[in-house]
Motif scaffolding. Structure first.
Motif, mmCIF file in Angstrom:
data_model
loop_
_atom_site.group_PDB
_atom_site.id
_atom_site.type_symbol
_atom_site.label_atom_id
_atom_site.label_comp_id
_atom_site.label_asym_id
_atom_site.label_seq_id
_atom_site.Cartn_x
_atom_site.Cartn_y
_atom_site.Cartn_z
ATOM 1 N N UNK A 237 0.836 -1.205 0.000
ATOM 2 C CA UNK A 237 0.000 0.000 0.000
ATOM 3 C C UNK A 237 0.870 1.254 0.000
ATOM 4 N N UNK A 238 0.484 2.242 -0.820
ATOM 5 C CA UNK A 238 1.273 3.462 -0.941
ATOM 6 C C UNK A 238 0.579 4.688 -0.354
ATOM 7 N N UNK A 239 -0.724 4.813 -0.611
ATOM 8 C CA UNK A 239 -1.441 6.022 -0.173
ATOM 9 C C UNK A 239 -2.928 5.708 -0.070
ATOM 10 N N UNK A 240 -3.609 6.450 0.803
ATOM 11 C CA UNK A 240 -5.047 6.291 0.997
ATOM 12 C C UNK A 240 -5.710 7.642 0.757
ATOM 13 N N UNK A 241 -6.642 7.671 -0.178
ATOM 14 C CA UNK A 241 -7.385 8.881 -0.517
ATOM 15 C C UNK A 241 -8.869 8.584 -0.315
ATOM 16 N N UNK A 242 -9.406 8.967 0.834
ATOM 17 C CA UNK A 242 -10.793 8.628 1.139
ATOM 18 C C UNK A 242 -10.947 7.135 1.285
ATOM 19 N N UNK A 243 -11.747 6.542 0.393
ATOM 20 C CA UNK A 243 -11.968 5.090 0.414
ATOM 21 C C UNK A 243 -11.185 4.383 -0.695
ATOM 22 N N UNK A 244 -10.227 5.076 -1.290
ATOM 23 C CA UNK A 244 -9.456 4.477 -2.384
ATOM 24 C C UNK A 244 -8.013 4.287 -1.956
ATOM 25 N N UNK A 245 -7.515 3.045 -2.094
ATOM 26 C CA UNK A 245 -6.164 2.678 -1.710
ATOM 27 C C UNK A 245 -5.303 2.524 -2.959
ATOM 28 N N UNK A 246 -4.176 3.241 -2.995
ATOM 29 C CA UNK A 246 -3.210 3.064 -4.087
ATOM 30 C C UNK A 246 -2.262 1.948 -3.697
ATOM 31 N N UNK A 247 -2.200 0.927 -4.536
ATOM 32 C CA UNK A 247 -1.453 -0.301 -4.221
ATOM 33 C C UNK A 247 -0.371 -0.531 -5.267
ATOM 34 N N UNK A 248 0.874 -0.669 -4.817
ATOM 35 C CA UNK A 248 1.961 -1.064 -5.717
ATOM 36 C C UNK A 248 1.981 -2.580 -5.831
ATOM 37 N N UNK A 249 2.089 -3.072 -7.065
ATOM 38 C CA UNK A 249 2.102 -4.515 -7.308
ATOM 39 C C UNK A 249 3.284 -4.868 -8.201
ATOM 40 N N UNK A 250 3.879 -6.028 -7.948
ATOM 41 C CA UNK A 250 4.941 -6.508 -8.828
ATOM 42 C C UNK A 250 4.343 -7.054 -10.113
ATOM 43 N N UNK A 251 3.207 -7.733 -10.004
ATOM 44 C CA UNK A 251 2.517 -8.296 -11.170
ATOM 45 C C UNK A 251 1.153 -7.628 -11.289
ATOM 46 N N UNK A 252 1.072 -6.618 -12.125
ATOM 47 C CA UNK A 252 -0.179 -5.852 -12.231
ATOM 48 C C UNK A 252 -1.265 -6.631 -12.971
ATOM 49 N N UNK A 253 -0.939 -7.807 -13.468
ATOM 50 C CA UNK A 253 -1.938 -8.650 -14.131
ATOM 51 C C UNK A 253 -2.518 -9.694 -13.186
ATOM 52 N N UNK A 254 -2.095 -9.694 -11.908
ATOM 53 C CA UNK A 254 -2.573 -10.665 -10.924
ATOM 54 C C UNK A 254 -3.892 -10.168 -10.325
ATOM 55 N N UNK A 255 -4.999 -10.483 -10.980
ATOM 56 C CA UNK A 255 -6.309 -10.004 -10.538
ATOM 57 C C UNK A 255 -6.751 -10.679 -9.247
ATOM 58 N N UNK A 256 -6.300 -11.909 -9.009
ATOM 59 C CA UNK A 256 -6.661 -12.604 -7.773
ATOM 60 C C UNK A 256 -6.050 -11.902 -6.559
ATOM 61 N N UNK A 257 -4.806 -11.466 -6.679
ATOM 62 C CA UNK A 257 -4.172 -10.736 -5.578
ATOM 63 C C UNK A 257 -4.889 -9.422 -5.328
ATOM 64 N N UNK A 258 -5.266 -8.747 -6.393
ATOM 65 C CA UNK A 258 -5.984 -7.485 -6.271
ATOM 66 C C UNK A 258 -7.318 -7.691 -5.549
ATOM 67 N N UNK A 259 -8.051 -8.753 -5.927
ATOM 68 C CA UNK A 259 -9.346 -9.033 -5.297
ATOM 69 C C UNK A 259 -9.173 -9.380 -3.823
ATOM 70 N N UNK A 260 -8.099 -10.099 -3.477
ATOM 71 C CA UNK A 260 -7.867 -10.460 -2.076
ATOM 72 C C UNK A 260 -7.585 -9.228 -1.226
ATOM 73 N N UNK A 261 -6.819 -8.285 -1.758
ATOM 74 C CA UNK A 261 -6.552 -7.052 -1.022
ATOM 75 C C UNK A 261 -7.844 -6.256 -0.839
ATOM 76 N N UNK A 262 -8.680 -6.201 -1.872
ATOM 77 C CA UNK A 262 -9.952 -5.477 -1.765
ATOM 78 C C UNK A 262 -10.853 -6.106 -0.708
ATOM 79 N N UNK A 263 -10.890 -7.452 -0.658
ATOM 80 C CA UNK A 263 -11.719 -8.136 0.340
ATOM 81 C C UNK A 263 -11.198 -7.857 1.745
ATOM 82 N N UNK A 264 -9.868 -7.872 1.906
ATOM 83 C CA UNK A 264 -9.292 -7.690 3.238
ATOM 84 C C UNK A 264 -9.467 -6.256 3.729
#
Length: 563
Positions: A91-118
């Motif tokens: 995680x890099x920054x939080x703007x309201x309810x939006x989290x800016x997330x740095x990812x090594x693999x930006x095509x990993x949609x499963x990782x993105x969904x897991x972070x959103x759920x958590x």
């Protein structure tokens, strides 16, 4: 015109890889099924950061340089460290309810969904280099498996035999170290520190009452932690086990090698053990394959050197030498030259001591003097393998010199290295090795010299006035944008961050060939080359100093005003 969609096309369009390198990687992809980007990294065609930036462009997301980003502790804590390390996200920054997330693999949609759920937040994505990302996770997460902790545990159990258990390295990621014997954790953490500090070598040196550790960073040795004398035996034993050396042999020098994974990178560690007054000293040379982004255009050669150097490589035969002291980047230059020549219609064979980086399609032979495989015997065997291009790691003895010369005269392009201070100085050295002047003049195509200079840290470089002694040594050059790093967190207080090469090339023109055949002195050959437009090492270093990339003192120290 639409932008290229495929990764390989984008890399070529941005000038980060050649069409030939991408074609070679695609062939390897068909054979192994690996990702194209991973193959290009392994081949040394692109750097991890360039690949990450290109993948970000392909995905349509921004690329972020984590070394320049300050991450609030509360934001980093939104994703637990174990999850962040497993998913390779930060995680890099939080703007309201939006989290800016740095990812090594930006095509990993499963990782993105897991972070959103958590987090139960909307997540926007930025791309980061994986190794920078892992280092960022360690910084923000407190790095529980740190060097101090590992050292404390090793000290408590210094007399415990469990410190000598051989098991394999668990990898250089701190979160994976728990449960390993203390001495294993200590070695892992020393290697991790070396990697994070961009060290090329780790020295473990026993003293009378302690064991010193030092790291070579940007060409200079930096003091590391001092270890208790009680750890000496188990520490050296652990290093020998990893390097597959004989732990019972303490009277003779030994060499070994092992590999360590770190994120997407594979680190090759070359180990050397030398008996000393207070016990064996170990030096670990750290070779990062993926950090070796090959390409002559990436070596910082000015056009006055790059263009004639490429012309030399286009010759069907001849001897090309790269000269300079140990650690001046000669191997990188030679490998970059081979990368530009490496096509499926050429047979390229090397004999090296040892093979430092593995190159595709090229047959690489590592010396084994105990078995009788020397540069000379290896070169004789290579000539029976129908080669087009030959690389000889170093010309050390008359036999190797004669065979290399004859190979260059009989239709082969031969590349090698020689330890001389300048290009013209290579010629008397070759004469000392017994090469006849006429044959040397006929076979020699060109001599390249180089040095590595230390760069000012871009974060803390400030205008300065050079020291009077440096100005005098440089001949009181006209004013430039003189700069000096003041020291900051980014450079560890040294004011220096990174190195680059300065280059000097002596092409063997017809007039130079006549002088070599006539046995002319190096100063005559150098004077004629300067008359024909040749530059100098100091001239390029002075240009870097005047633009603020290095200090004038560094230019004088490394190259000398007369070089």
């Amino acid at each position: 015109m639409p932008a290229p969609a495929l990764l390989g096309e984008r890399l070529v369009a941005r000038g980060l890889a050649t069409a030939g390198q991408v074609a070679l990687a695609l062939q390897e992809q068909k054979r192994t099924g690996a990702l194209l980007g991973e193959i290009l990294l392994q081949l040394g065609c692109v750097s991890p950061r360039d690949l990450a930036a290109t993948l970000a462009e392909q995905r349509g997301v921004p690329f972020v340089d984590l070394e320049t980003v300050a991450i609030p502790a509360g934001v980093a804590a939104l994703v637990p460290e174990a999850m962040a390390r497993r998913l390779k996200v930060l995680p890099l920054a939080l703007d309201g309810r939006e989290l800016l997330l740095a990812m090594a693999n930006v095509f990993d949609l499963e990782a993105l969904a897991e972070v959103e759920r958590h987090t139960r937040l909307r997540v926007s994505v930025a791309c980061a280099d994986e190794d920078d990302l892992l280092a960022g996770i360690a910084r923000t997460g407190g790095d529980p498996g740190n060097l101090e902790q590992a050292l404390e545990q090793a000290i408590r159990l210094a007399e415990d035999d469990t410190g000598l258990e051989p098991g394999l390295m668990s990898g250089l990621e701190p979160g994976l170290l728990h449960g390993e014997p203390p001495i294993v954790q200590l070695v892992d953490q020393l290697l991790l520190k070396a990697f994070r500090d961009r060290a090329t070598d780790l020295h473990v040196q026993p003293a009378e009452r302690t064991v010193l550790t030092r790291f070579r960073v940007d060409g200079s040795l930096v003091q590391g932690p001092s270890l208790p004398k009680a750890l000496q035996h188990s520490l050296l034993a652990r290093l020998k086990i990893m390097a597959e050396a004989d732990i019972a042999e303490t009277r003779l020098p030994q060499d070994g090698r092992f590999q360590v994974p770190h994120g997407r990178r594979q680190l090759d560690i070359r180990a050397s053990f030398l008996p000393g007054q207070h016990g064996e000293k170990a030096v670990l040379r750290i070779l990062d394959r993926s950090a070796l982004a090959l390409g002559l255009d990436r070596l910082g050669m000015p056009e006055t050197v790059l263009d004639p150097f490429n012309a030399l490589l286009a010759r069907p035969h001849g001897l090309i030498l790269v000269t300079g002291p140990t650690g001046s980047g000669k191997t990188t230059t030679l490998y970059s030259a081979l990368a530009s020549l490496n096509t499926s219609d050429r047979c390229i064979v090397t004999v090296e001591d040892p093979v430092e980086h593995r190159l595709p399609l090229i047959t690489q032979v590592s010396l084994n003097p105990r078995a009788g495989l020397t540069f000379a015997s290896g070169l004789r065997a290579i000539l029976r393998q129908d080669p087009d291009i030959i690389l000889v790691g170093e010309i050390r003895d008359p036999e190797t010199a004669v065979i290399a010369l004859r190979a260059a005269m009989t239709g082969h392009l031969v590349l090698s290295t020689l330890h001389t201070s300048d290009p013209a100085g290579a010629i008397p050295r070759l004469r000392e090795l017994g090469l006849p002047a006429l044959e040397l003049a006929e076979a020699l195509a060109g001599i390249h010299a180089q040095r590595l200079v230390r760069l000012n840290c871009r974060s803390c470089a400030r205008p300065c006035r050079p020291e009077p002694a440096a100005l005098a040594a440089a001949g009181d050059p006209p004013g430039g944008a003189w700069m000096r790093g003041e020291g900051c967190a980014a450079c560890g207080g040294t004011g220096i961050r990174g190195r680059r090469a300065v280059h000097d090339l002596l092409p063997v023109s017809p007039r130079i060939r006549e002088l070599i055949a006539a046995g002319a002195a190096p100063r005559e050959i150098e004077a004629q080359a300067r008359f024909l437009g040749k530059g100098s090492l100091f001239g390029q270093a002075l240009a870097l100093a005047r633009e603020g990339s290095i200090t004038l003192e560094e230019a004088v120290r490394v190259c000398g005003a007369g070089a």
